[in-house]
Design a protein around this motif. Structure first.
Motif, short mmCIF file in Angstrom:
data_model
loop_
_atom_site.label_atom_id
_atom_site.label_comp_id
_atom_site.label_asym_id
_atom_site.label_seq_id
_atom_site.Cartn_x
_atom_site.Cartn_y
_atom_site.Cartn_z
N MET A 15 -0.52 -9.00 -5.40
CA MET A 15 -2.46 -8.86 -4.89
C MET A 15 -2.72 -9.91 -4.60
N GLN A 55 -4.90 -3.27 -2.84
CA GLN A 55 -4.29 -3.82 -1.54
C GLN A 55 -4.26 -3.16 -0.41
N ARG A 113 -4.75 -5.24 3.12
CA ARG A 113 -3.24 -5.76 3.78
C ARG A 113 -2.68 -3.88 3.08
N SER A 149 1.94 -0.77 1.24
CA SER A 149 0.33 -0.96 0.34
C SER A 149 0.41 1.01 1.04
#
Length: 209
Positions: free
Chosen positions: A98, A149, A153, A158
């Motif tokens: 992360m 996360q 992203r 993820s």
């Protein structure tokens, strides 16, 4: 990977089916077999990074925890410890990948979920009250790390870990509520399906990172 995935799918389905209507021996056999197959699937990842071994270790801890749940009730405390360790290892693996970020609605929503679940089962927990609360807290932190996360992203990796963590959280919520409050006919099968699907999605993330 295809044959390993099919083996995991078939073994997991046999356990889920047994949880709903099958014999006891089938549940005892295919739960550890499915987890061992997941360990094998994770081990086949083309490139294992240092943090990926945390997920492998988490699967082994889960396997130990499941074995302990088959023993008499006094071993439940140690089983919770093994599950706590598994989720801690998963959390460390997620956190290692992360960037520093914080989106407050995610932990707030998870905190509310945790408070509601604990409030529902609190009076029935007896001597396992604090171990179970600690384990639920660890599972919420794991889900929070995965969700943060994905929010900052949104990749296939993820997405896989947030789905996996969320399914494990759901499996544990249903497990505790049905065990300590009220059972229904398909509860064991639903818990098993969420449980194995959650671990599978986390293992799947190793192939995407």
């Amino acid at each position: 990977m295809l044959w390993s995935f099919l083996a995991v799918l078939f073994s997991g389905w046999l356990y889920v089916d047994a949880s709903y209507r099958g014999p006891q021996w089938q549940r005892w056999l295919f739960k550890p077999v499915t987890l061992l197959l997941l360990v094998g699937l994770a081990w086949q990842t083309p490139t294992l990074h240092t943090t990926d071994y945390l997920i492998l270790a988490g699967l082994v801890a889960t396997l130990v925890g499941d074995a302990l749940t088959l023993l008499p009730r006094q071993q439940m405390l140690y089983a919770l410890g093994a599950f706590f360790l598994s989720h801690l290892l998963y959390t460390l693996s997620f956190a290692a990948n992360m960037t520093m970020s914080f989106f407050w609605p995610i932990p707030l929503a998870l905190l509310i979920i945790g408070v509601v679940v604990i409030a529902v089962i609190w009076s029935k927990l007896a001597e396992l009250r604090w171990p179970i609360c600690t384990f639920i807290g660890m599972t919420l932190v794991m889900t929070w790390m995965a969700a943060e996360q994905y929010f900052f992203r949104p990749t296939d990796y993820s997405f896989s870990i947030v789905v996996g963590a969320s399914l494990l959280l759901l499996a544990n919520i249903i497990w505790f509520i049905t065990h300590y409050r009220r059972r229904f006919s398909a509860d064991s099968a639903i818990i098993a399906a969420c449980y194995f699907a959650g671990h599978f999605m986390i293992v799947r993330s190793l192939w995407l990172f």
